[in-house]
Write a protein that holds these residues in place. Structure first.
Motif, PDB file in Angstrom:
ATOM      1  N   THR A  37       0.806  -1.218   0.000  1.00  0.00           N
ATOM      2  CA  THR A  37       0.000   0.000   0.000  1.00  0.00           C
ATOM      3  C   THR A  37       0.839   1.268   0.000  1.00  0.00           C
ATOM      4  O   THR A  37       0.307   2.351  -0.261  1.00  0.00           O
ATOM      5  CB  THR A  37      -0.916   0.038   1.233  1.00  0.00           C
ATOM      6  N   PHE A  38       2.133   1.150   0.330  1.00  0.00           N
ATOM      7  CA  PHE A  38       3.035   2.295   0.482  1.00  0.00           C
ATOM      8  C   PHE A  38       2.578   3.233   1.596  1.00  0.00           C
ATOM      9  O   PHE A  38       2.979   4.401   1.633  1.00  0.00           O
ATOM     10  CB  PHE A  38       3.188   3.068  -0.827  1.00  0.00           C
ATOM     11  N   MET A  39       1.751   2.739   2.505  1.00  0.00           N
ATOM     12  CA  MET A  39       1.363   3.528   3.662  1.00  0.00           C
ATOM     13  C   MET A  39       2.409   3.386   4.752  1.00  0.00           C
ATOM     14  O   MET A  39       2.954   2.296   4.977  1.00  0.00           O
ATOM     15  CB  MET A  39      -0.009   3.084   4.186  1.00  0.00           C
ATOM     16  N   VAL A  40       2.713   4.487   5.435  1.00  0.00           N
ATOM     17  CA  VAL A  40       3.744   4.492   6.477  1.00  0.00           C
ATOM     18  C   VAL A  40       3.283   3.670   7.678  1.00  0.00           C
ATOM     19  O   VAL A  40       2.217   3.931   8.253  1.00  0.00           O
ATOM     20  CB  VAL A  40       4.068   5.935   6.905  1.00  0.00           C
ATOM     21  N   GLN A  41       4.077   2.676   8.037  1.00  0.00           N
ATOM     22  CA  GLN A  41       3.805   1.861   9.218  1.00  0.00           C
ATOM     23  C   GLN A  41       4.598   2.351  10.423  1.00  0.00           C
ATOM     24  O   GLN A  41       4.167   2.190  11.564  1.00  0.00           O
ATOM     25  CB  GLN A  41       4.181   0.396   8.943  1.00  0.00           C
ATOM     26  N   ASN A  42       5.759   2.925  10.141  1.00  0.00           N
ATOM     27  CA  ASN A  42       6.613   3.426  11.219  1.00  0.00           C
ATOM     28  C   ASN A  42       7.544   4.485  10.649  1.00  0.00           C
ATOM     29  O   ASN A  42       7.881   4.456   9.460  1.00  0.00           O
ATOM     30  CB  ASN A  42       7.416   2.285  11.854  1.00  0.00           C
ATOM     31  N   GLU A  43       7.954   5.395  11.486  1.00  0.00           N
ATOM     32  CA  GLU A  43       8.823   6.497  11.084  1.00  0.00           C
ATOM     33  C   GLU A  43       9.860   6.698  12.179  1.00  0.00           C
ATOM     34  O   GLU A  43       9.517   6.963  13.331  1.00  0.00           O
ATOM     35  CB  GLU A  43       7.964   7.755  10.899  1.00  0.00           C
ATOM     36  N   ILE A  44      11.138   6.524  11.836  1.00  0.00           N
ATOM     37  CA  ILE A  44      12.203   6.590  12.830  1.00  0.00           C
ATOM     38  C   ILE A  44      13.096   7.784  12.558  1.00  0.00           C
ATOM     39  O   ILE A  44      13.636   7.931  11.446  1.00  0.00           O
ATOM     40  CB  ILE A  44      13.054   5.296  12.833  1.00  0.00           C
ATOM     41  N   ARG A  45      13.231   8.644  13.553  1.00  0.00           N
ATOM     42  CA  ARG A  45      14.123   9.794  13.468  1.00  0.00           C
ATOM     43  C   ARG A  45      15.027   9.810  14.695  1.00  0.00           C
ATOM     44  O   ARG A  45      14.562   9.532  15.806  1.00  0.00           O
ATOM     45  CB  ARG A  45      13.339  11.101  13.362  1.00  0.00           C
ATOM     46  N   VAL A  46      16.292  10.143  14.495  1.00  0.00           N
ATOM     47  CA  VAL A  46      17.247  10.150  15.599  1.00  0.00           C
ATOM     48  C   VAL A  46      18.005  11.481  15.600  1.00  0.00           C
ATOM     49  O   VAL A  46      19.179  11.544  15.239  1.00  0.00           O
ATOM     50  CB  VAL A  46      18.226   8.953  15.502  1.00  0.00           C
ATOM     51  N   PRO A  47      17.359  12.559  16.010  1.00  0.00           N
ATOM     52  CA  PRO A  47      18.001  13.871  15.995  1.00  0.00           C
ATOM     53  C   PRO A  47      19.202  13.969  16.916  1.00  0.00           C
ATOM     54  O   PRO A  47      20.021  14.879  16.777  1.00  0.00           O
ATOM     55  CB  PRO A  47      16.878  14.818  16.438  1.00  0.00           C
ATOM     56  N   GLU A  48      19.322  13.010  17.848  1.00  0.00           N
ATOM     57  CA  GLU A  48      20.465  13.054  18.765  1.00  0.00           C
ATOM     58  C   GLU A  48      21.788  12.739  18.068  1.00  0.00           C
ATOM     59  O   GLU A  48      22.862  13.031  18.600  1.00  0.00           O
ATOM     60  CB  GLU A  48      20.262  12.093  19.939  1.00  0.00           C
ATOM     61  N   TYR A  49      21.725  12.158  16.859  1.00  0.00           N
ATOM     62  CA  TYR A  49      22.947  11.879  16.091  1.00  0.00           C
ATOM     63  C   TYR A  49      22.984  12.836  14.905  1.00  0.00           C
ATOM     64  O   TYR A  49      22.494  12.534  13.813  1.00  0.00           O
ATOM     65  CB  TYR A  49      22.984  10.433  15.621  1.00  0.00           C
ATOM     66  N   ALA A  50      23.572  14.014  15.127  1.00  0.00           N
ATOM     67  CA  ALA A  50      23.554  15.069  14.111  1.00  0.00           C
ATOM     68  C   ALA A  50      24.317  14.678  12.854  1.00  0.00           C
ATOM     69  O   ALA A  50      24.017  15.179  11.761  1.00  0.00           O
ATOM     70  CB  ALA A  50      24.148  16.351  14.704  1.00  0.00           C
ATOM     71  N   ASN A  51      25.304  13.785  12.957  1.00  0.00           N
ATOM     72  CA  ASN A  51      26.118  13.404  11.804  1.00  0.00           C
ATOM     73  C   ASN A  51      25.572  12.185  11.067  1.00  0.00           C
ATOM     74  O   ASN A  51      26.186  11.722  10.107  1.00  0.00           O
ATOM     75  CB  ASN A  51      27.564  13.122  12.247  1.00  0.00           C
ATOM     76  N   PHE A  52      24.439  11.673  11.504  1.00  0.00           N
ATOM     77  CA  PHE A  52      23.866  10.487  10.865  1.00  0.00           C
ATOM     78  C   PHE A  52      23.119  10.884   9.604  1.00  0.00           C
ATOM     79  O   PHE A  52      22.070  11.524   9.659  1.00  0.00           O
ATOM     80  CB  PHE A  52      22.929   9.767  11.829  1.00  0.00           C
ATOM     81  N   ASN A  53      23.674  10.519   8.458  1.00  0.00           N
ATOM     82  CA  ASN A  53      23.055  10.747   7.161  1.00  0.00           C
ATOM     83  C   ASN A  53      23.075   9.425   6.388  1.00  0.00           C
ATOM     84  O   ASN A  53      24.039   9.123   5.696  1.00  0.00           O
ATOM     85  CB  ASN A  53      23.795  11.828   6.369  1.00  0.00           C
ATOM     86  N   PRO A  54      22.034   8.608   6.510  1.00  0.00           N
ATOM     87  CA  PRO A  54      22.058   7.259   5.942  1.00  0.00           C
ATOM     88  C   PRO A  54      22.111   7.276   4.416  1.00  0.00           C
ATOM     89  O   PRO A  54      21.356   7.998   3.765  1.00  0.00           O
ATOM     90  CB  PRO A  54      20.738   6.656   6.429  1.00  0.00           C
ATOM     91  N   ILE A  55      23.026   6.481   3.852  1.00  0.00           N
ATOM     92  CA  ILE A  55      23.108   6.376   2.395  1.00  0.00           C
ATOM     93  C   ILE A  55      23.027   4.930   1.914  1.00  0.00           C
ATOM     94  O   ILE A  55      22.724   4.695   0.747  1.00  0.00           O
ATOM     95  CB  ILE A  55      24.397   7.026   1.848  1.00  0.00           C
ATOM     96  N   ARG A  56      23.300   3.940   2.770  1.00  0.00           N
ATOM     97  CA  ARG A  56      23.198   2.538   2.400  1.00  0.00           C
ATOM     98  C   ARG A  56      22.560   1.759   3.546  1.00  0.00           C
ATOM     99  O   ARG A  56      23.001   1.848   4.692  1.00  0.00           O
ATOM    100  CB  ARG A  56      24.570   1.927   2.083  1.00  0.00           C
ATOM    101  N   LEU A  57      21.537   0.976   3.213  1.00  0.00           N
ATOM    102  CA  LEU A  57      20.850   0.145   4.206  1.00  0.00           C
ATOM    103  C   LEU A  57      21.362  -1.287   4.094  1.00  0.00           C
ATOM    104  O   LEU A  57      21.099  -1.959   3.099  1.00  0.00           O
ATOM    105  CB  LEU A  57      19.340   0.186   3.973  1.00  0.00           C
ATOM    106  N   GLY A  58      22.072  -1.741   5.093  1.00  0.00           N
ATOM    107  CA  GLY A  58      22.578  -3.116   5.100  1.00  0.00           C
ATOM    108  C   GLY A  58      21.567  -4.049   5.739  1.00  0.00           C
ATOM    109  O   GLY A  58      21.869  -4.715   6.744  1.00  0.00           O
ATOM    110  N   ILE A  59      20.379  -4.121   5.139  1.00  0.00           N
ATOM    111  CA  ILE A  59      19.276  -4.909   5.703  1.00  0.00           C
ATOM    112  C   ILE A  59      18.877  -5.968   4.697  1.00  0.00           C
ATOM    113  O   ILE A  59      18.508  -5.641   3.568  1.00  0.00           O
ATOM    114  CB  ILE A  59      18.076  -4.007   6.034  1.00  0.00           C
ATOM    115  N   PRO A  60      18.952  -7.258   5.048  1.00  0.00           N
ATOM    116  CA  PRO A  60      18.567  -8.322   4.104  1.00  0.00           C
ATOM    117  C   PRO A  60      17.065  -8.396   3.917  1.00  0.00           C
ATOM    118  O   PRO A  60      16.292  -7.757   4.640  1.00  0.00           O
ATOM    119  CB  PRO A  60      19.123  -9.587   4.774  1.00  0.00           C
TER     120      PRO A  60
END
Length: 501
Positions: A203-226
């Motif tokens: 459905t492309f409906m959002v089930q969950n939304e994760i934000r981690v503002p405590e890590y200012a340098n976190f800019n995800p570019i690759r997801l190592g998730i099988p």
């Protein structure tokens, strides 16, 4: 024209007499209701968010008496309007019924309504514009004769989540356990932090939304998730600065990795056959070494010594000692390949002291038990081999995809796709030009193979164009013939992926 006749349920008097006469207590002739079967069907199939409209055509056998309508869905009244108008907001199969009534009785017409996912299976594209505005595009498969495959209009994220802001600068997506997991770098100027979304894959409906503002340098570019996530396992996510964070898909928690603490190249190899059997591959820039996580354990470094880990790392035993990383790729197995077929990863490196480039084809994972030797041995499929002298156009950030079927690597540079037969003696710097897309200024962002590997999808954008300046062109994998064009369907593409059913 077919007419459906349905028994009209009347009172006992109506059942006793259908013809008007002059005797005491007699009634006039009953006006039976007839529904044209061509105006209402027994089965309807619509996509989610599609609007279904049904306009029944009714006749009466004796005069035109006032009609009332009732539409039921799963035994609950939905509407009393003469016309049925329904927007498919939820997936599922619904048992429906039309009831048409006059003063003499009722006529019933049951029908079934299927609300299907338009995103069941097919090409999916992530893109963003020059300002970072994100977009999710999906190619709808042909279902109606005369209507070819085409991309849905608009951003599929916004269409299905109108009340949720899509974070800027999308970077990657993976399909895992019924979800499409999407990463975005966000926008520091607007104080929107990096975000990871869980979208329902149908459905492309959002089930969950994760934000981690405590890590200012976190800019995800690759997801190592099988593809098959495992509860209790933390998976690596590569940040733009080369650092790795570990992410628990079950707890939606993210923390800096305490195992993978070096600086890593922008490349990640993923292979899994089940939630408990997977391999993730990374290049350690700090140690000039190739490492892997196997079933959540590691990292283990590529060496002649089995399971060389962080605490016993020996640079002299490092298989890639003295080498700089250029690129890596995992040739795509066929979708119907046997689960016993072993995947491989091809690594391209450059000698630190010369301009000589080399390749090596390794098993994923690196080691395999050798019964004759009674131990695990490194499976390097022939060792390091020379693959070119001049600096190749292939880089760690190059868009690429490799076919196991044809033993060929496709990689992009500007508006040109090159092909390199990675198992042959062809030098990398002698790679053949496969095709050119768009104008001379076009920039290829991502590539994908069809499930049978007979078609190559090339996603690119035209910097000089405004608005939707992203395009997807499809080529015959073997001869490079242009088969189809899908123009102006996205922004600047960052990833194109075949989403499986």
């Amino acid at each position: 024209m077919k007419i459906r006749y349905v028994l009209v349920m009347c009172g006992l008097l109506g059942l006793a007499s259908c013809v008007k006469d002059d005797s005491t207590g007699a009634t006039g002739a009953i006006s039976e209701i007839l529904i044209d079967e061509g105006s209402v069907k027994e089965l309807y199939d619509i996509d989610k968010n599609e609007v279904l409209t049904i306009t029944p055509q009714c006749k009466q056998t004796n005069g035109q008496k006032a009609l009332s309508y009732t539409w039921e869905i799963d035994q609950k009244v939905y509407s009393h309007e003469p016309q049925f108008v329904y927007k498919g907001e939820r997936l599922g199969t619904y048992l429906c019924r039309l009831i048409v009534e006059n003063e003499d009785g009722k006529t019933f017409f049951p029908f079934k309504l299927n609300v299907n996912s338009p995103y069941e299976e097919g090409i999916t594209v992530l893109s963003h514009d020059a300002q970072g505005k994100s977009m999710l595009s999906f190619m709808l498969k042909q279902r109606v004769p005369g209507v070819e495959d085409h991309f849905e209009d608009g951003d599929c994220f916004t269409v299905n989540n109108p009340d949720i802001l899509f974070a800027d600068s999308v970077t990657d997506m993976v399909q895992c356990d019924g979800n499409l997991i999407v990463s975005c770098k966000g926008n520091n100027h607007l104080q929107v932090p990096a975000t990871i979304y869980y979208l329902n894959e149908k459905t492309f409906m959002v089930q969950n939304e994760i934000r981690v503002p405590e890590y200012a340098n976190f800019n995800p570019i690759r997801l190592g998730i099988p593809a098959d996530g495992y509860v209790g396992t933390a998976y690596p996510i590569l940040s733009e600065d080369g650092k790795i964070y570990e992410f628990s898909i079950s707890e939606s928690a993210l923390v800096p990795s305490t195992r993978l603490t070096s600086n890593y190249a922008r490349a990640c190899g993923i292979y899994s056959t089940s939630s408990t059997n997977f391999t993730l591959l990374f290049w350690d820039n700090t140690r000039h070494a190739f490492c892997q996580l196997t079933n959540g354990y590691g990292p283990y470094y590529c060496s002649k010594t089995y399971n060389m880990k962080n605490d016993n790392f020996d640079a002299s035993k490092n298989y890639f000692n003295g080498k700089d990383f250029v690129a890596m790729f995992m040739p795509r197995l066929l979708s119907d390949a046997s689960t016993t077929e072993e995947p491989t990863v091809v690594v391209i490196v450059k000698n630190s002291s010369s301009a000589m480039y080399q390749k090596v084809e390794l098993n994923a994972p690196f080691w395999k038990y050798n019964a004759d030797q009674g131990e695990n041995v490194l499976v390097d499929n022939g060792g390091l081999k020379m693959c070119g002298f001049a600096a190749p156009k292939l880089k760690a950030t190059s868009p690429l995809v490799a076919s196991k079927l044809y033993k060929v690597l496709f990689f992009g540079d500007g508006n040109t796709v090159y092909k390199w037969f990675y198992t042959s003696n062809q030098m990398l710097d002698k790679s053949e030009e496969y095709c050119k897309v768009g104008s001379a200024q076009a920039i290829i962002g991502s590539m994908e193979l069809s499930q049978d590997q007979k078609e190559l999808f090339v996603a690119f954008h035209e910097p000089a164009e405004s608005g939707l300046n992203g395009h997807v062109w499809v080529y015959d994998t073997q001869d490079g013939a242009l088969l189809r064009k899908y123009d102006n369907v996205c922004y600047q593409p960052v990833k194109i992926m075949y989403k499986k059913k």
